[in-house]
Design an enzyme around this catalytic site. Sequence first.
Site, PDB file in Angstrom:
ATOM      1  CB  CYS A   1     -13.891   1.190  -0.298  1.00  0.00           C
ATOM      2  SG  CYS A   1     -13.193   2.846  -0.119  1.00  0.00           S
TER       3      CYS A   1
ATOM      4  CG  HIS B   1      -8.420   0.114  -3.036  1.00  0.00           C
ATOM      5  ND1 HIS B   1      -7.638  -0.964  -2.654  1.00  0.00           N
ATOM      6  CD2 HIS B   1      -9.122   0.461  -1.923  1.00  0.00           C
ATOM      7  CE1 HIS B   1      -7.852  -1.238  -1.376  1.00  0.00           C
ATOM      8  NE2 HIS B   1      -8.754  -0.387  -0.916  1.00  0.00           N
TER       9      HIS B   1
ATOM     10  CD  GLN C   1     -13.119  -2.015  -0.865  1.00  0.00           C
ATOM     11  OE1 GLN C   1     -12.288  -1.911   0.023  1.00  0.00           O
ATOM     12  NE2 GLN C   1     -14.306  -2.581  -0.666  1.00  0.00           N
TER      13      GLN C   1
ATOM     14  CG  ASP D   1     -13.472   6.384  -1.367  1.00  0.00           C
ATOM     15  OD1 ASP D   1     -13.498   6.277  -0.123  1.00  0.00           O
ATOM     16  OD2 ASP D   1     -12.426   6.222  -2.038  1.00  0.00           O
TER      17      ASP D   1
ATOM     18  NE  ARG E   1     -10.219  -5.272   0.375  1.00  0.00           N
ATOM     19  CZ  ARG E   1      -9.480  -4.247   0.801  1.00  0.00           C
ATOM     20  NH1 ARG E   1     -10.061  -3.177   1.309  1.00  0.00           N
ATOM     21  NH2 ARG E   1      -8.158  -4.258   0.673  1.00  0.00           N
TER      22      ARG E   1
ATOM     23  NE  ARG F   1      -3.917   0.622   1.851  1.00  0.00           N
ATOM     24  CZ  ARG F   1      -5.148   0.712   2.347  1.00  0.00           C
ATOM     25  NH1 ARG F   1      -5.372   1.457   3.409  1.00  0.00           N
ATOM     26  NH2 ARG F   1      -6.148   0.073   1.798  1.00  0.00           N
TER      27      ARG F   1
HETATM   28  N1  NVA Z   1      -9.883   6.726  -1.575  1.00  0.00           N
HETATM   29  C1  NVA Z   1      -9.542   6.302  -0.243  1.00  0.00           C
HETATM   30  C2  NVA Z   1      -9.764   4.841  -0.072  1.00  0.00           C
HETATM   31  C3  NVA Z   1      -9.449   4.307   1.296  1.00  0.00           C
HETATM   32  C4  NVA Z   1      -9.627   2.828   1.414  1.00  0.00           C
HETATM   33  C5  NVA Z   1      -8.096   6.667   0.044  1.00  0.00           C
HETATM   34  O1  NVA Z   1      -7.256   6.479  -0.842  1.00  0.00           O
HETATM   35  O2  NVA Z   1      -7.798   7.140   1.146  1.00  0.00           O
HETATM   36  N1   CP Z   2     -11.262  -0.116   2.224  1.00  0.00           N
HETATM   37  C1   CP Z   2     -10.005  -0.182   2.683  1.00  0.00           C
HETATM   38  O1   CP Z   2      -9.059  -0.421   1.922  1.00  0.00           O
HETATM   39  O2   CP Z   2      -9.883   0.005   4.021  1.00  0.00           O
HETATM   40  P1   CP Z   2      -8.531   0.208   4.864  1.00  0.00           P
HETATM   41  O3   CP Z   2      -7.968   1.541   4.501  1.00  0.00           O
HETATM   42  O4   CP Z   2      -8.984   0.136   6.297  1.00  0.00           O
HETATM   43  O5   CP Z   2      -7.573  -0.899   4.519  1.00  0.00           O
END
Ligand code: NVA
Ligand code: CP
Length: 306
Positions: free
Chosen positions: A259, A131, A134, A219, A287, A104
Amino acid sequence: MRPRHFLTLNDLSRDELDFVLRRARELKALQHAGTPHESLRGKVLGMVFEKSSTRTRVSFEAGMAQLGGNAVFLSPRDSQLGRGEPVEDTARVLSRMLDAVMIRTFAHEILERFAAHSRVPVINGLSDDHHPCQLLADIQAFQEHRGDLDGHIVAWVGDGNNMCNSYIEAAGIFDFQLNIACPEGFEPDADLLAQAGNRVRVIRDPAKAVRDASLVVTDVWASMGQETEQAHRERAFAGYQVDEALMAQAAGDAVFMHCLPAHRGEEVSAGVIDGPQSVVWDEAENRLHAQKALLEFLLLDGNGRG
Ligand code: NVA
Ligand code: CP
């Protein structure tokens, strides 16, 4: 043999994604029945987190344990990555010790550089641009509640962010119409939009975008890394909240997804996310199951041992 990676949804074919999603349903049933399913005994997944996570970390870590393997958590704070060791060197070393690596990170290019120097599969656990894990969970949840996505209308309401980009890829693969309602200046990736053609439309008005939609998705307005833009974004996204009035414009049996983590009162009202059309908890649970199926695919089936 070069390992298969999962950096974006398009790294797997439709047939391969269908295989993973079928296996995800089987693994969910096994898990719910308490039946052991240790297909990855002795395998170790590395997990590199340069951003925070609840679901992604726990689903990968618990998933590896349930499959009989192990997971190792790494962050820049406690590894040499945070002290400037090149991504390429880290990839060469970690991939001699591990069976797969989940990352990540911020720039998507970091994942591509890591994958180019890795001997083992690399999985995108979220980048600024995509992502894909997800999306596996979202598609599984839609199938559970409404069946296959083919031919449906999906409405994305909010920021043209990493999740939105992955939905654009999903529209091409799973053959659905994607309507995106975002304010000007917050569009998704222009190249992805251009490649998608008529299948994906940017419709500014959320009420028009959700018309006849079977799935309404949103989101956060400020993603990780955009915290300083929060106030500016709250102003820009006024009118883009998914609330009961907006859901009422979608198909009568539409489901709502997010998500998570969610901000009630910003991108979604409490009434929608906690209401009868919301499937966010199934979506979050998936997930675990979808990623277990993905791990099996990448570590066993997808590399000629299935
Ligand atoms: N768009 C959000 C998704 C988090 C799971 C982010 O990147 O923070
Ligand atoms: N939806 C998602 O990826 O959640 P986290 O940021 O908690 O991993």
